[in-house]
Each structure stands twice: as structure tokens, then as C-alpha cells.
Design an enzyme around this catalytic site. Structure first.
Site, short mmCIF file in Angstrom:
data_model
loop_
_atom_site.label_atom_id
_atom_site.label_comp_id
_atom_site.label_asym_id
_atom_site.label_seq_id
_atom_site.Cartn_x
_atom_site.Cartn_y
_atom_site.Cartn_z
N CYS A 1 -11.18 24.73 13.99
CA CYS A 1 -12.14 25.50 14.81
C CYS A 1 -12.68 26.70 14.03
O CYS A 1 -13.79 27.14 14.27
CB CYS A 1 -11.51 25.92 16.12
SG CYS A 1 -9.96 26.76 15.96
N LYS B 1 -0.59 18.90 28.11
CA LYS B 1 -1.34 17.66 27.92
C LYS B 1 -1.86 17.64 26.49
O LYS B 1 -2.84 18.30 26.15
CB LYS B 1 -2.51 17.56 28.90
CG LYS B 1 -3.22 16.24 28.80
CD LYS B 1 -4.72 16.46 28.67
CE LYS B 1 -5.45 15.21 28.29
NZ LYS B 1 -5.16 14.76 26.91
N GLU C 1 -21.26 22.63 15.56
CA GLU C 1 -19.94 22.47 14.96
C GLU C 1 -19.80 21.02 14.49
O GLU C 1 -19.81 20.10 15.30
CB GLU C 1 -18.89 22.79 16.03
CG GLU C 1 -17.48 22.77 15.52
CD GLU C 1 -16.50 23.27 16.56
OE1 GLU C 1 -16.66 22.93 17.74
OE2 GLU C 1 -15.57 24.00 16.18
N GLU D 1 -10.08 28.65 24.29
CA GLU D 1 -10.34 28.81 22.85
C GLU D 1 -11.20 27.62 22.45
O GLU D 1 -10.72 26.48 22.46
CB GLU D 1 -9.02 28.86 22.07
CG GLU D 1 -9.20 29.45 20.68
CD GLU D 1 -9.51 28.41 19.62
OE1 GLU D 1 -10.72 28.22 19.32
OE2 GLU D 1 -8.57 27.80 19.09
N GLY E 1 -10.15 23.52 22.77
CA GLY E 1 -10.93 22.30 22.59
C GLY E 1 -12.41 22.60 22.55
O GLY E 1 -12.80 23.71 22.17
N SER E 2 -13.20 21.65 22.98
CA SER E 2 -14.65 21.79 22.84
C SER E 2 -15.24 22.70 23.93
O SER E 2 -14.66 22.84 25.01
CB SER E 2 -15.31 20.42 22.92
OG SER E 2 -15.08 19.84 24.18
N THR E 3 -16.39 23.26 23.63
CA THR E 3 -17.06 24.14 24.58
C THR E 3 -17.44 23.38 25.86
O THR E 3 -17.29 23.92 26.96
CB THR E 3 -18.30 24.76 23.91
OG1 THR E 3 -17.83 25.55 22.81
CG2 THR E 3 -19.08 25.66 24.85
N VAL F 1 -15.95 20.83 27.32
CA VAL F 1 -14.78 20.62 28.19
C VAL F 1 -14.29 21.97 28.74
O VAL F 1 -13.85 22.05 29.89
CB VAL F 1 -13.67 19.83 27.46
CG1 VAL F 1 -12.40 19.79 28.29
CG2 VAL F 1 -14.15 18.42 27.17
N GLY F 2 -14.41 23.02 27.96
CA GLY F 2 -14.05 24.35 28.45
C GLY F 2 -14.83 24.69 29.72
O GLY F 2 -14.30 25.23 30.69
P1 NAI Z 1 -12.26 17.75 23.83
O1 NAI Z 1 -12.57 19.14 24.17
O2 NAI Z 1 -12.93 16.64 24.59
O3 NAI Z 1 -10.68 17.50 23.96
C1 NAI Z 1 -9.68 18.51 23.92
C2 NAI Z 1 -8.66 18.27 25.02
O4 NAI Z 1 -9.28 18.36 26.31
C3 NAI Z 1 -8.01 16.89 24.99
O5 NAI Z 1 -6.65 17.01 25.34
C4 NAI Z 1 -8.77 16.14 26.04
O6 NAI Z 1 -8.07 15.05 26.58
C5 NAI Z 1 -8.98 17.22 27.09
N1 NAI Z 1 -10.08 16.94 28.02
C6 NAI Z 1 -11.18 16.18 27.82
N2 NAI Z 1 -11.94 16.16 28.93
C7 NAI Z 1 -11.31 16.92 29.85
C8 NAI Z 1 -11.62 17.32 31.19
N3 NAI Z 1 -12.70 16.89 31.82
N4 NAI Z 1 -10.77 18.16 31.82
C9 NAI Z 1 -9.67 18.62 31.21
N5 NAI Z 1 -9.31 18.26 29.95
C10 NAI Z 1 -10.13 17.43 29.27
O7 NAI Z 1 -12.55 17.54 22.31
P2 NAI Z 1 -13.09 16.19 21.59
O8 NAI Z 1 -14.07 15.47 22.42
O9 NAI Z 1 -11.91 15.46 21.14
O10 NAI Z 1 -13.85 16.81 20.35
C11 NAI Z 1 -15.26 17.01 20.42
C12 NAI Z 1 -15.70 18.18 19.58
O11 NAI Z 1 -15.22 19.39 20.12
C13 NAI Z 1 -15.25 18.18 18.16
O12 NAI Z 1 -16.08 17.40 17.37
C14 NAI Z 1 -15.32 19.63 17.81
O13 NAI Z 1 -16.63 19.96 17.44
C15 NAI Z 1 -14.98 20.30 19.10
N6 NAI Z 1 -13.59 20.70 19.15
C16 NAI Z 1 -13.25 21.98 18.85
C17 NAI Z 1 -11.95 22.35 18.82
C18 NAI Z 1 -11.50 23.72 18.48
O14 NAI Z 1 -10.49 23.88 17.82
N7 NAI Z 1 -12.15 24.72 18.93
C19 NAI Z 1 -10.91 21.39 19.09
C20 NAI Z 1 -11.33 20.09 19.47
C21 NAI Z 1 -12.65 19.77 19.46
MG MG Z 2 -14.61 15.27 24.45
#
Ligand code: NAI
Ligand code: MG
Length: 504
Positions: A305, A195, A402, A271, A248-250, A252-253
Site C-alpha cells: 500500500c 477475516k 494504485e 487503512e 484493503g481497497s478504497t 471496499v472501505g
Molecule cells: P479488497 O479490498 O477487495 O479486499 C480486502 C479484504 O476485504 C479481503 O479480506 C476481502 O475479502 C474483503 N472484502 C471484500 N469485499 C468486502 C465487503 N463487501 N465487505 C467486507 N469485506 C470485504 O482488495 P482486492 O480486491 O483484493 O484488491 C483490489 C485492489 O485494492 C488492489 O489492486 C489494490 O490496488 C488495492 N488494495 C490495497 C491495499 C492496501 O494495502 N491499501 C490492500 C489490498 C488491496
Molecule cells: Mg475487491
């Protein structure tokens, strides 16, 4: 991400090539198909906020179909049963195809994520091909160990592919993160449902097409585009998915872990974010280290990240460092990421752009001194000037959270003990940079910092064979390295009497 960031963008001036979008449907069981609902969502160009194309919007029912295909391919299909050598051959072919299509793949992520086209061609795409080659080389070297060899009993372990794997990825490195996870899972013999982030759905569909061309059997790689709350949630709570790996974000993790806990207890690998210290000691060459420090937080417009977004500078060199880094930030060319002279493109999405600008406002309100930047560019698109704050204290939001943008908070320190304590005073622990020529300091600090990767006199050196993952709330388990493969394997131990069993 495999080479240290540099100010030069490596473009040789090749003509600007914006690709025609070929793939916009879900990829299930080897075919591109519409979503069951027929719905589609917009892919946006962050350079001008225009719609690039519309992409099929998957939902739970589409995830169910993909899981069915992946389950069938795992339980009855050839991929997990191929010899490692045969999987290796297919993955090597896929790596070749990725390189052959490098310009087009790089252009998709420039168009959709605002990444520099020049960087995509020389770094992101070759690195992605490299991850497939690395794990291709591992596919025929997966083996267990002999546990006992007494005269009565022998035992050994088997490493079996864990099964159907959900891979939920993000928008800042659509190619490389796809490579980290898909290459390792496929080498292990798993089948996958990917995804991609809703902000950057285009390139994952192209990789799926290339996987098919390379000879990956139908059902082994599936891609479901759509939103996190629907597609992501359906994957993490699915009863027939055996593992989830997420970047992704903490926040959502945490949701993914909860969904796994309340469904089938599938193992998850996370991660997550970071707020990594980049520590500069008095004895360095300020000119060089200011280049690296600036790149460490503005590379990929700071949407990294591992961004070194707490820059600790020792007091003896502080003023000189600040002067250099500000001059360099001012000289940085922000603009169209297809332009070979540009060094920083637009933020990937409106949401991210607004979030960064709001952190900048916080920094000003909290009393940090804005030395340069701090504003969007006066044009359409999500462009933000490289921004530097001094007089930053550890309790300010810009030093704690972050930002994920081109914003450098600089903090002053005096002693080694002090900086170790302050660098560790964070909920995160992804990476740390240590800049010094004193090996006593380098060794002391590297062993004292709680972070998954430490870079001494270099930064962002993410390599296929170096495990990459965090401490604390930066997550757990690693991508890359052989450890990045083991997480897709299930360990089984087998014991048997050497001669006749007394029980039969
Ligand atoms: P996110 O964590 O919401 O999105 C990452 C992925 O998770 C996307 O594919 C999204 O569709 C999916 N996702 C969202 N909600 C979900 C759920 N309930 N269950 C399963 N999958 C889900 O990241 P977002 O909101 O785009 O970014 C927010 C902040 O997170 C950024 O500003 C940054 O600070 C941080 N971030 C850190 C990352 C890293 O590399 N460690 C990567 C992305 C974001
Ligand atoms: Mg998000």
C-alpha cells in the site's frame, strides 16, 4: 516492512522447506471446525497456479457463531478481566511462538502469496512477533486521566476495551497486518473475529493455533476464512460487533463504512490504498537513491500500500537516475520466491496479475515510454518483469491509480513548489518519500505533503511505535503506535463529589 527494503534478500541458503498444510478449517471458540455449509474453496499457489489445498468457506452463519463465541468471551470470559500484566505475559508467549515457528509461517505466505521466503524469515515474521511484543508491553500501561480535583468534585476517565472487534485483512502482508491489528486489539482486552483475504487464508489459521497454545482463552480469537461479499459483509453489518478495523481497497472501505452506518453505527478504522510520491531532488547520491526508489516500488512485487509509485525526479539528475534505475530493474532476478537468489516472486493472484498487465497496456496506449519490462515471464505462474515508464504525465492512469505491482512511472519536475503541488494532486495520502540532503527542502516538503507517514532519505520504515495511517481517501485512524491501541478502547468519564453528595 520494518527495515528499509534492500536488493539483497538476506537468505543464508537454508534448504527449501515447503510445509505440509496443517490448518484449513474455521477457528471458532478455540476449535477448528468445518463451515456450516460444508463448502470449501481453493488456496492457489501463485508460482504455478496449482491448488495448494481447500479451505473451509465460511458464510454469514459461521460469522454468527464466531460472534457468539467472541461476545461470550468478552461479556463473561477472563480475557478483558485479566490484569494488563497477565495479558502481557500471554502476548509475549505468543510472540515467542511466532518466532519459533517462523520458517513455517514464512513458508505459508510464500506458498500462498508469492512472498520471498528469505524476506519472510528476516522481516515479516520477526516484525509480526515484534508487534505482539510492542503491544504486550502496552497492555499493563492502559490508564485514563484525572480530570478534576476541586474540593467539591473529582472526575477521571476509564479506558475500557471496546468489545467484540471484526478485523478484515488483505493478501499482501498476511502476517504483518494480522500482527498490527490482533496484537493491539488483544492488548486492549477485546475479543476478535479475523477475516483473512480469500487469496491468502492459510497463515491466519496457524496464528490462531499459536494463540491458543500461548494461553489466549477460547473465544477471544476467532478466524473465519471465506469471501468478502459474504464473510466480510456479515462482519461489517453485524449488530453485535462493536468495531471494525479494515485494511484493503478504497472501494471496499466505502462499503464497510456504509454497512456500519446502516447497522449498529459501529466505529470503523480504514487503512486504504495509496499512490505515494517518491521525490528525488538534484543533490542526492543517484546510485543509492535509485536503489531505494526501485525497491520502493518493486519490494513485495509492488503489492504494497505504501509503494512509491509516482517517482518525481528533479530535472538536473533525471537522466542519470533513469539510466541507473533501468539498469537495476533489468538486473533484478524474478522467479520462485523459495529460491534464495530470487529478488521478486509472482503476483499474489491471477486477478492482481491481470490488473497490473492491463495498467501496463494503458501506460503504453497513453503515450508513456516503456523503458524496460512490461511483460509477464514466459512460464507458468503470475510473474511480471519489473517495469519502468518515463514521459509520464500527471493525468495518465498509471500516474493516478494504485497499480499494486512492480511498475514505476517516472515524472520530471523543476522546482520545490511545483513538486509539492503535483505530489498533493491525488485523492490519496498514505505516505511520501523525500530524498535530499538539504534540510530546508526536507522540512518544507515534509510539512506540505498531505500524507500520514513521511520518510526522509529512507523508505518503507514501518515500525511498531510509529503510527501508520492515511490522509484523504487513504483512510483514517492509525495502526501501530499507542494510537493503534487507543482505537480498541472506549473512553468513559466518571464524576463524583469528593465529600457527601448534596443529592443524597
Ligand atoms: P479488497 O479490498 O477487495 O479486499 C480486502 C479484504 O476485504 C479481503 O479480506 C476481502 O475479502 C474483503 N472484502 C471484500 N469485499 C468486502 C465487503 N463487501 N465487505 C467486507 N469485506 C470485504 O482488495 P482486492 O480486491 O483484493 O484488491 C483490489 C485492489 O485494492 C488492489 O489492486 C489494490 O490496488 C488495492 N488494495 C490495497 C491495499 C492496501 O494495502 N491499501 C490492500 C489490498 C488491496
Ligand atoms: Mg475487491
Amino acid at each position: 516492512m520494518t527495515s528499509p527494503p534492500s536488493q539483497s534478500n538476506g537468505n543464508t541458503g537454508s534448504h527449501l522447506k515447503i510445509p505440509k498444510i496443517k490448518f484449513t478449517k474455521l477457528f471458532i471458540n478455540g476449535e477448528f471446525v468445518d463451515s456450516l455449509s460444508g463448502k470449501a474453496f481453493e488456496a492457489i499457489d501463485p508460482r504455478n497456479e496449482e491448488v495448494i489445498t481447500r479451505v473451509a468457506q465460511g458464510e454469514k452463519g459461521d460469522v454468527d457463531l464466531a460472534v457468539k463465541a467472541a461476545r461470550q468471551a468478552f461479556d463473561n470470559g477472563p480475557w478483558p478481566r485479566f490484569s494488563g500484566t497477565k495479558r502481557r505475559r500471554v502476548l509475549l508467549k505468543l510472540a515467542d511462538l511466532i518466532e519459533e515457528n517462523g520458517e513455517e509461517l514464512a513458508a505459508l505466505d510464500t506458498l500462498n502469496a508469492g512472498k520471498l521466503f528469505s524476506e519472510g524469515k528476516v522481516t515479516d515474521i520477526p516484525s509480526t512477533a515484534g508487534y505482539f511484543r510492542y503491544y504486550a508491553g502496552a497492555a499493563d500501561k492502559i490508564h485514563g486521566t484525572t480530570l478534576k480535583s476541586s474540593s467539591e468534585l473529582q472526575a477521571y476517565t476509564l479506558c475500557e476495551p471496546i468489545g467484540v472487534v471484526g478485523l478484515i485483512i488483505l493478501w499482501n502482508y498476511p502476517a504483518q497486518i494480522f500482527g498490527f491489528k490482533v496484537a493491539a486489539a488483544l492488548a486492549a482486552g477485546c475479543t476478535v473475529i479475523v477475516k483473512p483475504a480469500e487469496q491468502t487464508p492459510l497463515s491466519a489459521l496457524f496464528y490462531a493455533h499459536l494463540a491458543k497454545l500461548a494461553g489466549v482463552p477460547d473465544g477471544v480469537v476467532n478466524v473465519i476464512t471465506g469471501f468478502g461479499s459474504t464473510v466480510g459483509a456479515a462482519i461489517s453489518s453485524h449488530m453485535d460487533i462493536d468495531k471494525v478495523s479494515f485494511t484493503g481497497s478504497t472501494e471496499v472501505g466505502r462499503e464497510i463504512m456504509q454497512a456500519a452506518a446502516t447497522s449498529n453505527l459501529k466505529p470503523v478504522s480504514l487503512e486504504l490504498g495509496g499512490k505515494s510520491p517518491f521525490i528525488v531532488f538534484d543533490d542526492v547520491d543517484v546510485d543509492k537513491v535509485s536503489d531505494l526508489g526501485l525497491a520502493g516500488v518493486t519490494y513485495n512485487k509492488g503489492e504494497v500500500c505504501v509503494a512509491g509509485s509516482r517517482v518525481f525526479v528533479q530535472e538536473g539528475i533525471y537522466d542519470k537516475f533513469v539510466e541507473k534505475v533501468v539498469a537495476k530493474a533489468k538486473a533484478k532476478v524474478v522467479g520462485d520466491p523459495f529460491d534464495p537468489n530470487v529478488q521478486q516472486g509472482p503476483q499474489a493472484s491471477k486477478k492482481q496479475y491481470e490488473k497490473i498487465l492491463s495498467y501496463i497496456e494503458h501506460g503504453k496506449k497513453e503515450g508513456a515510454t516503456l523503458l524496460t519490462g512490461g511483460k509477464p515471464l514466459d512460464r507458468k505462474g503470475y510473474f511480471i518483469q519489473p517495469t519502468i515508464f518515463t514521459d509520464v504525465t500527471d493525468d495518465m492512469l498509471i500516474a493516478k491509480e494504485e497499480i499494486f505491482g512492480p511498475v514505476m512511472p517516472i515524472l520530471k519536475f523543476k522546482t520545490v513548489e511545483e513538486v509539492i503541488k503535483r505530489a498533493n494532486d491525488t485523492k490519496y495520502g498514505l505516505v511520501a518519500g523525500i530524498m535530499t540532503n538539504d534540510w530546508n527542502i526536507a522540512n518544507t516538503v515534509s510539512r506540505s505533503i498531505k500524507a500520514g507517514s513521511i520518510w526522509i532519505n529512507c523508505y518503507m520504515n514501518i515500525e511498531a511505535d510509529c503510527p501508520f495511517g492515511g490522509y484523504k481517501m487513504s483512510g483514517f485512524d492509525t495502526d501501530l503506535g499507542m494510537e493503534g491501541l487507543y482505537k480498541y478502547l472506549q473512553l468513559k468519564s466518571v464524576a463524583t463529589p469528593v465529600f457527601n453528595s448534596p443529592w443524597l
